[in-house]
Write an enzyme that holds these catalytic residues in place. Sequence first.
Site, mmCIF file in Angstrom:
data_model
loop_
_atom_site.group_PDB
_atom_site.id
_atom_site.type_symbol
_atom_site.label_atom_id
_atom_site.label_comp_id
_atom_site.label_asym_id
_atom_site.label_seq_id
_atom_site.Cartn_x
_atom_site.Cartn_y
_atom_site.Cartn_z
ATOM 1 N N ARG A 68 0.670 -1.035 -0.351
ATOM 2 C CA ARG A 68 0.241 0.110 0.229
ATOM 3 C C ARG A 68 0.878 1.438 0.156
ATOM 4 N NH1 ARG A 68 -2.105 -3.774 2.729
ATOM 5 N NH2 ARG A 68 -1.298 -3.847 3.827
ATOM 6 N N GLU A 75 5.408 -10.543 14.505
ATOM 7 C CA GLU A 75 4.700 -11.092 15.130
ATOM 8 C C GLU A 75 5.229 -12.667 16.112
ATOM 9 O OE1 GLU A 75 0.236 -11.287 17.730
ATOM 10 O OE2 GLU A 75 0.808 -9.918 15.727
#
Length: 181
Positions: free
Chosen positions: A64, A101
């Site tokens: 993006r 993560e």
Amino acid sequence: MDSTLKQTLVDAIRNIPDYPKPGVVFRDITTLLGNARAFRRAVDELVHPYAGGKVDKVAGIEARGFIIGGAMAHQLSSGFVPIRKKGKLPHDTVRIAYSLEYGVDEMEMHRDAIVPGDKVILVDDLIATGGTAEAAVKLLQQMGADIVSACFIIDLPELGGRKKLEALGVNVRTLIAFDGH
């Protein structure tokens, strides 16, 4: 930034609860990108402080950040540098590993994309924990870039990404913030 612009942007973003995992609200900017008025206003607002100044390159983080960064580079009459996931660029690259993560990933850019001293704006759609943006900043700095700012449409301040970049001495510009994840 005026409250009507903020409301225009908030209204243009789709919120998807429990994605990618329970308890997380995904902030989907594809609806903002599809709304010509909201997209134009977001890009104009991100560009505004730098218009008329010297910005050599806008670096966008996959994917993006490519869309937003390309539009910003066009308005600033600057070059555009894609920062991509490992293995996606066809020429000689420089790479940096960063933590996710649940593991580690790598991003890279072409070795000749930045000339030492280039004034660069880093762009992505959203800053959350800041791991990806922090790695991109370090990669750009490793190549000798002078980072003017890191710009994002959305900030998730509770996750601390903005603070990570500011700790590296980078000015951070965001347009709207959402509470939570």
